[in-house]
Design a protein around this motif. Structure first.
Motif, short mmCIF file in Angstrom:
data_model
loop_
_atom_site.label_atom_id
_atom_site.label_comp_id
_atom_site.label_asym_id
_atom_site.label_seq_id
_atom_site.Cartn_x
_atom_site.Cartn_y
_atom_site.Cartn_z
N UNK A 1 39.79 24.41 -50.66
CA UNK A 1 39.13 23.69 -49.42
C UNK A 1 38.42 24.59 -48.58
N UNK A 2 36.98 24.52 -48.86
CA UNK A 2 36.12 25.66 -48.02
C UNK A 2 34.87 24.63 -47.73
N UNK A 3 34.87 24.34 -46.26
CA UNK A 3 33.74 23.60 -45.90
C UNK A 3 33.37 24.06 -44.21
N UNK A 4 32.46 23.44 -43.69
CA UNK A 4 31.74 23.55 -42.47
C UNK A 4 31.31 22.31 -42.05
N UNK A 5 31.45 22.20 -40.83
CA UNK A 5 30.66 20.96 -40.22
C UNK A 5 30.01 21.59 -39.28
N UNK A 6 28.63 20.97 -39.28
CA UNK A 6 27.37 21.41 -38.79
C UNK A 6 26.51 20.10 -38.11
N UNK A 7 26.12 20.44 -36.78
CA UNK A 7 25.26 19.25 -36.12
C UNK A 7 23.62 20.00 -36.24
N UNK B 1 24.45 23.36 -34.57
CA UNK B 1 25.70 23.82 -34.02
C UNK B 1 26.71 23.97 -34.97
N UNK B 2 27.36 25.05 -35.20
CA UNK B 2 28.48 25.17 -35.93
C UNK B 2 29.72 24.58 -35.44
N UNK B 3 30.26 23.23 -35.74
CA UNK B 3 31.44 22.66 -35.01
C UNK B 3 32.71 23.04 -35.64
N UNK B 4 32.71 23.21 -36.88
CA UNK B 4 34.14 23.57 -37.46
C UNK B 4 34.00 24.31 -38.87
N UNK B 5 34.94 25.42 -38.94
CA UNK B 5 34.84 26.03 -40.18
C UNK B 5 36.42 26.06 -40.68
N UNK B 6 36.37 25.90 -41.96
CA UNK B 6 37.64 25.71 -42.77
C UNK B 6 37.41 26.62 -43.99
N UNK B 7 38.56 27.67 -44.32
CA UNK B 7 38.55 28.18 -45.44
C UNK B 7 37.56 29.30 -45.43
N UNK B 8 37.93 30.14 -46.40
CA UNK B 8 37.01 31.28 -46.73
C UNK B 8 36.44 31.47 -47.99
N UNK B 9 35.30 31.70 -47.96
CA UNK B 9 34.25 31.53 -49.28
C UNK B 9 34.84 32.71 -50.26
N UNK B 10 35.09 32.44 -51.68
CA UNK B 10 35.71 33.26 -52.38
C UNK B 10 34.60 34.47 -52.77
N UNK B 11 35.34 35.56 -53.35
CA UNK B 11 34.38 36.79 -53.74
C UNK B 11 33.45 36.38 -54.70
N UNK C 1 23.28 26.68 -43.40
CA UNK C 1 24.53 26.88 -44.36
C UNK C 1 24.52 28.26 -44.78
N UNK C 2 23.31 29.11 -45.18
CA UNK C 2 23.59 30.26 -45.31
C UNK C 2 24.38 31.30 -44.10
N UNK C 3 24.07 31.03 -43.14
CA UNK C 3 24.53 31.72 -41.88
C UNK C 3 26.12 31.27 -41.84
N UNK C 4 26.37 29.89 -41.78
CA UNK C 4 28.04 29.83 -41.58
C UNK C 4 28.69 29.96 -42.73
N UNK C 5 28.25 30.19 -43.93
CA UNK C 5 29.01 30.81 -44.91
C UNK C 5 29.09 32.17 -45.32
N UNK C 6 28.23 32.85 -44.64
CA UNK C 6 28.15 34.15 -44.67
C UNK C 6 27.41 34.95 -45.85
#
Length: 170
Positions: A14-20, A122-132, A34-39
């Motif tokens: 589970x890897x997701x971001x909640x964005x407004x 607005x990046x509201x919530x971050x869950x999980x790290x993106x895999x390599x 999306x690009x910024x919030x996932x690195x």
């Protein structure tokens, strides 16, 4: 109005971001968020695809116009969120880096009022790290018969070596 999205990496973990985002934002704005919030560094090409409720890929919305003069294509920087998303049409597929195929399921979860004093996007919530590495994709064709060797269209393929040059190529 504010569009609240859940952007899920299509992976086992589970890897997701909640964005407004503001409803008048463009898909290019959503792409950048999306690009910024996932690195990601943002140097790879990407596209959005309109999706149905079963996450089937539909019309593509391109990052750049590489068609020449095709006026029928949609571009991210010209397409606002509210022009393609609504309470009835809530799903997009986002693909980043066509060589690695990072694939994200983007779902509009809520349309809300603008909150005074809040900056958007607005990046509201971050869950999980993106895999390599990007998760492997399994591509399934529409015709399963091709996988079972049923692709000879009634031709006698055992006889192929006995055909003359003209019969082989014409």
């Amino acid at each position: 109005m504010v569009y609240r999205f859940r952007v899920i990496l299509d992976a086992e973990e589970d890897v997701f971001r909640d964005i407004e985002m503001l409803q008048e934002s463009t898909l290019e704005d959503l792409h950048n968020t999306i690009v910024q919030s996932f690195g990601f560094d943002g140097t790879e090409m990407a596209s959005f695809y309109v999706s149905d409720d079963e996450w089937n890929q539909g019309e593509e919305i391109h990052q750049f116009d590489m068609s020449g003069n095709d006026d029928s294509i949609k571009l991210m920087n010209e397409t606002t969120l509210d022009s393609i998303l609504s309470e009835d049409q809530t799903k997009l597929i986002y693909v980043y880096d066509f060589l690695k195929m990072w694939t994200f399921l983007v779902e509009l979860g809520q349309i809300a009022e603008i909150e005074e004093g809040r900056d958007y996007p607005n990046l509201m919530f971050v869950h999980g790290q993106i895999p390599e590495n990007a998760p492997d994709k399994e591509f399934v064709g529409e015709d399963e018969g091709m996988l079972n060797g049923d692709y000879d269209d009634g031709y006698d393929t055992d006889d192929y070596d006995d055909l003359s040059f003209d019969e082989n190529w014409n």
